[in-house]
Scaffold this active site. Structure first.
Site, PDB file in Angstrom:
ATOM      1  N   GLU A 124       0.838  -1.250  -0.014  1.00  0.00           N
ATOM      2  CA  GLU A 124      -0.145  -0.069   0.050  1.00  0.00           C
ATOM      3  C   GLU A 124       0.929   1.232   0.163  1.00  0.00           C
ATOM      4  O   GLU A 124       0.269   2.247  -0.669  1.00  0.00           O
ATOM      5  CB  GLU A 124      -0.927   0.097   1.243  1.00  0.00           C
ATOM      6  CG  GLU A 124      -1.724  -1.237   1.428  1.00  0.00           C
ATOM      7  CD  GLU A 124      -2.702  -1.810   0.163  1.00  0.00           C
ATOM      8  OE1 GLU A 124      -2.830  -0.963  -0.855  1.00  0.00           O
ATOM      9  OE2 GLU A 124      -2.792  -2.930  -0.022  1.00  0.00           O
TER      10      GLU A 124
ATOM     11  N   TYR B 276      -2.117  -7.725 -11.218  1.00  0.00           N
ATOM     12  CA  TYR B 276      -1.205  -7.522 -10.162  1.00  0.00           C
ATOM     13  C   TYR B 276       0.187  -8.618 -10.502  1.00  0.00           C
ATOM     14  O   TYR B 276       1.241  -8.116 -10.672  1.00  0.00           O
ATOM     15  CB  TYR B 276      -1.899  -8.216  -8.784  1.00  0.00           C
ATOM     16  CG  TYR B 276      -2.892  -7.408  -8.101  1.00  0.00           C
ATOM     17  CD1 TYR B 276      -2.604  -6.808  -7.028  1.00  0.00           C
ATOM     18  CD2 TYR B 276      -4.095  -7.370  -8.723  1.00  0.00           C
ATOM     19  CE1 TYR B 276      -3.249  -6.013  -6.233  1.00  0.00           C
ATOM     20  CE2 TYR B 276      -4.925  -6.482  -7.953  1.00  0.00           C
ATOM     21  CZ  TYR B 276      -4.669  -6.032  -6.699  1.00  0.00           C
ATOM     22  OH  TYR B 276      -5.560  -5.168  -6.044  1.00  0.00           O
TER      23      TYR B 276
END
Ligand SMILES: [Zn+2]
Length: 673
Positions: free
Chosen positions: A399, A493
């Site tokens: 993150e 991803y």
């Protein structure tokens, strides 16, 4: 956001194997207990830190053309937010504009929304309960320009450009009474009422915990002519989907939140005024320039921990951890991971904001975890994280890495999710390699590394573990067009990160760092597209590298090179052997082939013609072993089990067995075992 791809390896047997191998890695069992035959396992030394990128890119000196001033009040009993947005927009277009477009994201939580239809109320492993819906109502809109203030509430109409679902209210157009002229300033006041759902998909509540993400009406991103290849300027119009995230223009935010006393509030940016208390309520005020969203979180149980980090070549950043009361013993671990991320990210350029806020959701709100907002991230820390596990560090690092690619470069997550999630997952892997290097393991076959797979640090081996041969989608695709949530997650991803790793191993780390730091410094605050990234690859590593990478992004299917049949052929004089190498997937790459003779010496060939197969002929001595991609450059190769052949079939069986065991371990790690 962090993906949770499902991995199809689960049985009591595989878990036992996983435990055995893990325990052997940490030294509790002798390695010889396991069927690893020909293999050497070795712990690799930590990789040295790259030199920090020298060029600074602080916040732009100019102000953004967009300004949000928001006042709102949160009502815990009804989980409602009532508020008012005062928005000022200096219209950046070159042609007159006759409508506005607003994202009303909380309407994704209405029962018949496109998000609900696509997701069936499930999001990344978390499920909505009965009545866990949410919504947003716009009660009044006033437009003020040309010296006139006009109530345009009735001009709001919901639009569904992606799927024509008439029940979807996540995107709205507002027709203007008169066109807005280039350079003209519009003042818009929007009164709204949001009801947050019980949190299972990023935004919502769980008891006293509030995670307010995408909670106010947002102006859609406006793209100018030529931006991301646009042939006509205009808003980038997409509804909210099960598999998509967000896209917005940079703005200046000044936000006041009123809520009962006793709540501790963490938010995007910095607190710009002391809280004002009145009759059991408090009003907190936060602000930040040059961000494209504003999120906040509140919980009476938060305990604030701060640490100032000064990444190499950057300015001090205050990391503000809003830690759950029952997680305080993990505060240092959480701060350490975020600090390591900021230090690692400095390789691409400086983080220009003064704060990075970390929200630690409670255990009953995992759906709020693993999410990025500008200068604010959410983690996912259990009460007692395993010391030997890479969680929760990995999520926090992921993150934090989003701050660069989602936050600062700010690519379009509707249409080009790979640009954010792929670069973020790649950066996560690079940082973890340095942050948790001690558990990195290399598996060798005849002295050649077959797998370079860390069991605990989430790098190429781990990313590959979640791949499945069933994925048909290209990496670059509109988010809602992926065949499934699994395909979206695996493509944007894992496969995107593996493509970046493959590129790095083909062109070298130095060029790769130059590509990423140039991309970061050139495109921060400017919303680039895939072609802008490809142009930088061409600039730093040449046209062939850019074309190769483009092909990996745009071709549906997999990269899979394999050793085909190895046969003895009769020739008039000496015996000879033919070795066929197959390209079994749709994707192409330059691939190295090593043919190992009796003396253990390897002959190496490079095959790069893009054909489906290639035959090599060897005379005199039979090959002992054949390895495709012996340097493991092509991390995108979906199946490495078929990358070798050995004359001695017993050893081949041992290899296959050991690789299977390794893939089981990877699989278990990928699901957070
Ligand atoms: Zn992410």
């Amino acid at each position: 956001m962090v993906a949770r791809p499902r991995v199809p390896y689960f049985s009591f047997f595989s878990i036992t194997l996983f435990l055995s191998i893990t325990l052997s890695v940490i030294g509790l069992f002798p390695i010889g207990f396991f069927p690893i035959g020909l293999f050497q396992l070795e712990l690799l030394a930590p990789i040295s830190l790259p030199a920090a990128y020298a060029e600074k890119s602080p916040l732009p000196a100019s102000s953004t053309p967009l300004d949000y001033r928001i006042q709102c009040r949160y009502f815990p009993e009804t989980t409602a937010i009532a508020g008012r947005v005062d928005l000022t927009w200096r219209f950046p277009g070159a042609q007159p504009l006759d409508h506005l477009a607003l994202h009303l994201y909380p309407n994704a939580f209405r029962p018949d929304s496109t998000f609900q239809k696509e997701s069936s109320g499930r999001h990344r492993g978390y499920t909505a309960g009965q009545g866990d819906d949410g919504e947003m109502e716009v009660t009044r809109i006033t437009a003020n320009y040309d010296g006139q203030s006009v109530d345009v509430t009735k001009a709001l109409r919901y639009i569904q450009p992606d799927d024509n679902n008439p029940d979807d209210k996540t995107l709205a157009a507002v027709d203007l009474p008169r066109p807005l002229r280039p350079g003209q300033t519009l003042e818009l006041t929007i009164e709204f009422h949001t009801r947050l759902p019980r949190v299972y998909a990023r935004s919502g509540t769980a008891g006293p915990f509030v995670m307010a993400g995408q909670w106010y009406p947002k102006l859609a991103a406006f793209e100018r002519y030529g931006q991301r290849g646009r042939t006509q300027e205009g808003f980038n119009l997409h509804q909210f989907h099960a598999n998509s995230e967000f896209y917005a223009n940079f703005a200046n935010y000044d936000v006041q939140i009123t809520l009962p006393k006793g709540y501790t509030v963490g938010a995007t940016g910095q607190e710009t005024a002391p809280p004002v208390e009145q009759e059991g309520l408090q009003t907190v005020r936060f602000g930040q320039a040059w961000v494209h969203d504003f999120a906040w979180s509140a919980d009476p149980r938060f305990r604030l921990f701060t640490r100032t980090v000064t990444p190499q070549g950057g300015r001090p950043v205050e990391v503000r951890l809003y830690c759950q009361k029952d997680h305080v013993h993990t505060a240092d671990r959480q701060l350490d991971a975020v600090a390591a991320a900021l230090e690692g990210l400095a390789a691409y350029g400086p983080y220009p904001y003064a704060t990075l806020t970390v929200i630690d959701p409670p255990n009953d709100a995992p759906g709020a975890g693993g999410m990025e907002y500008p200068t604010l991230i959410t983690g996912g820390t259990p009460n007692f994280p395993d010391e030997r596990s890479a969680e929760p560090d990995r999520v926090l690092i992921h993150e934090a890495a989003h701050q660069y690619w989602y936050g600062l470069v700010a690519s379009n997550e509707f249409e080009e999710a790979w640009l954010d999630e792929g670069l973020t997952t790649y950066a996560e892997g690079k940082i973890l390699e340095r942050y948790k290097p001690d558990t990195r393991i290399s598996v060798r076959f005849f002295g050649i590394p077959l797998l370079d797979q860390p069991l605990r640090d989430g790098c190429p081996g781990l990313f590959r573990a979640a791949l499945g041969p069933w994925v048909p989608d290209p990496i670059r695709l509109d988010s809602w067009k992926f065949a499934s949530e699994q395909s979206y997650a695996v493509s944007v991803y894992n496969r995107a990160a593996l493509a970046l790793y493959s590129l790095e191993r083909l062109i070298g780390e130095e060029k790769m760092r130059a590509i990423l730091s140039t991309y970061f410094s050139r495109w921060s605050f400017r919303h680039p597209g895939t072609n802008d990234f490809l142009r930088i690859i061409a600039e730093k590593a040449g046209d062939p590298a850019a074309k190769l990478f483009q092909q990996w992004l745009s071709t549906p299917g997999a990269l899979d090179y394999a050793v085909g049949p190895v046969r003895m052929v009769n020739t008039p004089d000496v015996p000879a052997w033919t070795i066929r190498i197959d390209r079994r997937g749709e994707l192409r790459a330059p691939v190295e082939v090593a043919i190992i003779g009796k003396d253990g010496q390897a002959q190496r060939f490079l095959w790069d013609d893009g054909e489906r197969y290639k035959e090599f002929t060897l005379s005199n001595a039979a090959p002992e072993a054949v390895v495709v991609d012996p340097g493991e450059k092509l991390t995108l190769d979906i199946n490495r089990l078929n990358n070798y052949w050995a004359k001695e079939q017993n050893s081949a069986a041992a290899v296959r067995w050991s690789l299977f065991v390794a893939s089981v371990c990877q699989g278990l790690m990928a699901v957070g075992f």
